[in-house]
Design an enzyme around this catalytic site. Sequence first.
Site, short mmCIF file in Angstrom:
data_model
loop_
_atom_site.label_atom_id
_atom_site.label_comp_id
_atom_site.label_asym_id
_atom_site.label_seq_id
_atom_site.Cartn_x
_atom_site.Cartn_y
_atom_site.Cartn_z
N SER A 123 -4.59 -6.83 2.34
CA SER A 123 -4.37 -6.92 0.90
C SER A 123 -4.83 -8.25 0.33
O SER A 123 -4.94 -8.40 -0.88
CB SER A 123 -2.87 -6.74 0.59
OG SER A 123 -2.11 -7.77 1.22
N HIS A 144 -7.23 -0.22 1.37
CA HIS A 144 -5.98 -0.88 1.00
C HIS A 144 -5.02 0.12 0.39
O HIS A 144 -5.13 0.51 -0.78
CB HIS A 144 -6.25 -2.03 0.02
CG HIS A 144 -5.01 -2.75 -0.39
ND1 HIS A 144 -4.81 -3.27 -1.65
CD2 HIS A 144 -3.87 -3.04 0.31
CE1 HIS A 144 -3.62 -3.83 -1.72
NE2 HIS A 144 -3.04 -3.70 -0.55
N GLU A 156 -7.40 1.38 -2.58
CA GLU A 156 -8.57 0.59 -2.94
C GLU A 156 -9.56 0.65 -1.77
O GLU A 156 -9.22 0.25 -0.65
CB GLU A 156 -8.20 -0.86 -3.23
CG GLU A 156 -7.37 -1.03 -4.49
CD GLU A 156 -6.95 -2.47 -4.74
OE1 GLU A 156 -7.00 -2.92 -5.89
OE2 GLU A 156 -6.56 -3.15 -3.75
N ASN A 194 -4.40 -6.81 -7.13
CA ASN A 194 -3.81 -8.14 -6.93
C ASN A 194 -4.56 -9.25 -7.66
O ASN A 194 -4.02 -10.35 -7.83
CB ASN A 194 -3.74 -8.46 -5.44
CG ASN A 194 -2.55 -7.79 -4.78
OD1 ASN A 194 -1.52 -7.57 -5.41
ND2 ASN A 194 -2.70 -7.45 -3.51
#
Length: 504
Positions: A123, A144, A156, A194
């Site tokens: 991540s 991910h 992802e 993120n």
Amino acid sequence: MTALDLSSTVGVVGTGTMGQGIAQVALVAGHPVRLYDTVPGRAAEAAAAIGARLDRLVEKDRMTAAARDAARARLLPADELAGFADCTLVVEAVLERLEAKQELFRALEDIVGEDCLLATNTSSLSVTAIGGALRSASRLVGLHFFNPAPLLPLVEVVSGFATDVTSATRAYETARSWGKTPVACADTPGFIVNRIARPFYAEAFAVHEAQAADPATIDAVLRECGGFRMGAFELTDLIGQDVNESVTHSVWQAFFQDVRFTPSLSQGRLVESGRLGRKSGHGWYDYADDAERAEPHTAEPADRPAYVVAEGGLGPAAELLAMIREAGIQVRDEDEDHGTRLVLPSGGQLVLTDGQTSVEFRDVVYFDLALDYRRATRIALSAGHDTLPQTLSEAIGLFQALGKEVSVIGDVPGMIVARTVARVIDLAHDAVAKGVATEEDIDTAMRLGVNYPLGPFEWSRRLGRDFAYDLLDDLHLRDPSGRYAPSLALYRHAYATEKREGAS
């Protein structure tokens, strides 16, 4: 390139929460799955835990007993990596340490076939850097998943610098065949979610550090006005302050300490003190059984104004004009073409937050941006030292007459929701301009990955072409650190196209 055939064996290395979740997803989709962990006996324990979760699915009528029994028969723990020799896909979910992941994939290269797809669930680490240790990184891709993997739909799919297009496409289609919603992403710090979600936490913490509002009030405004499912303080308590801060530090460092991603000092102090959130019993909030629940600041009842004077259509807050009339309050001298403010009987102004501060004006109350002013149950107001008490009281009474709870916060530019949304929009435009992902994939990722009520581009279209840019530009004038400097991509979106259209 199509998805993996269901007869293909999927290997999962790492049997923590995420590893078990990924294994369960592949298993339920119909694949044979092999589990491996460096700790002896851990893979067998993980297989038993997954079997127990399948039992619960049967109990809830989400899976038949026959399907469960077939899935259990396809799940095999492995005592060593050599048991992965016939895998067509291997996903790692081990510790977030670059060296550990590189070492694992180097070992796998000598075991699996040349057509085996390798995937990392990292991540925060660079997929490119992980692949840099391999003889051939073309088959390494980021997959991910979000926790809990069996429940959350987003994946992802991250292409490293050396990832082959066919490998990324195969991973994408496989994730989709598993019932997930994949989004394609370049290998950039934080990937999509993120990276773009950082302001949601950072701006809430910044408002708190400015002594403008307490955590409970900021959370309430984000939920009840902004439409977010959880506020930043309660969400980071749920995630774990150490985990959230670690991701923030990782993104900040990866972007060469870009001020836009600067970690929060107050969150750092929480982590240093061991107040990590729900898992430690205390974070921003106290989770002890006898702890008093933190409540947001809510203004006392105030008298409604007899009338307001509308100077302009209020832009993104235009719906308020109809709501005010429906509440039986007279709206005078409305000019739909110019201005974005209401004048109260006291003579003071009520203005949608624009990145300026009340202290710059004689008698102004700002109100925050809402996702939907009709459905919002709370509105935040801010006032400066020169704001007359009567003006603030009339502003409070006006929104209370519309059925809203009112929270009065300190005089911070951009308030809470508006500055958060504007920064998210800016990072999203910047990401598209730099080839990270498409607008559609970014909107999908932010809605599904962190449950935003709208994707950044959906919100941008709703607010108008120049709202986010103008607000950030005003914020940048008041905080020239660079934190709020709007990106060139947002500038082009807000003005370059507009001027070109105007000249045609």
